[in-house]
Enzyme design. Sequence first.
Site: not given
Length: 326
Positions: A14, A75, A105-106, A129, A131, A133, A175
């Site tokens: 993302g 992705r 991101g992850d 990201t 997020d 996270d 998420r």
Amino acid sequence: MAEIKCIGILTSGGDAPGMNAAIRAVTRAGICSGFSVKGIYRGYRGLITDEIVDFKTQNVSNIIQTGGTILKTARCKEFTTPEGRQLAYDVLKREGIDALVVIGGDGSLTGARIFANEFNFPIVGLPGTIDNDLYGTDKTIGYDTALNTIMQCVDKIRDTATSHERLFFIEVMGRDAGFLALNGAIASGAEAAIIPEISTEVDQLAELVKNGFRKSKNSSIVLVAESPITGGAMGLAERVKNEFPQYDVRVTILGHLQRGGSPTAVDRILASRMGAAAIDALLEDQRNVMIGITNDEIVYVPFSKAIKNDKPINRDLLNTLRRLSI
Ligand code: F6P
């Protein structure tokens, strides 16, 4: 260690505001240190299909203020297979790229970790990201901008919520992480946040109702993290409608608008520092690490830790939100 002459950069997963500032920083700090730099378009997909161009300092002019990613992103399923990764490795060899900087991101850093181990290939990651996270960094690139966007949107919704004396459930991204919902709620003066980290412990909606979250108010705003664990804004609104028909309930899902927009100063500075630090890490022979910033210091976080360790939510913030929403 083999000498590094050429560095490839890609963005994956993302998009997040500040990715362009990071691309700019990696490119310019890389050129400053005598490396040649190549931009890889469309993430791992473009690595497999060889969508790669030489990057000079002009390629990254005038982008620090723009959202999205000039390198595009994707992705990529193929990169999760050994065959796909072999194709990517062949392209890197052909292009003369000796090291990669992966911004994502992850999921993207998980791919980077597998690839780096499989081919003993130097990769440094940047946490990109909204997020927030990823473990080992106080903030990820894009998180602050998304938080500001959420705050501005909730401010607007509050006007209509107050006028109509309604209860709003506003769903935000993240998420399976509640950072955007929790801090977004504090920043916008919302009455509550429903986040996945707590959902397995208590029925947060039942708690809210029990504590009379509308006792002293005619309108209320609850921010909900999009995760299926929370039930999402739609699910919670349905529950309230059934159990408390007296409430006039509405739902807003902020969706992808949270991913766009010009990055805040916080994100531009974070991305610039992290991008330059990625080059320092490669110069110091660091491998398979994500750049983080904790307590204002650059840190190198092994991919395994950044991805695997759950980044804990600060539970004091929940208490603060509760105390301030009476
Ligand atoms: O990881 C960033 C993120 O925006 C999440 O918050 C969200 O769940 C997901 O990406 C949405 O992905 P997509 O744009 O592929 O629908």
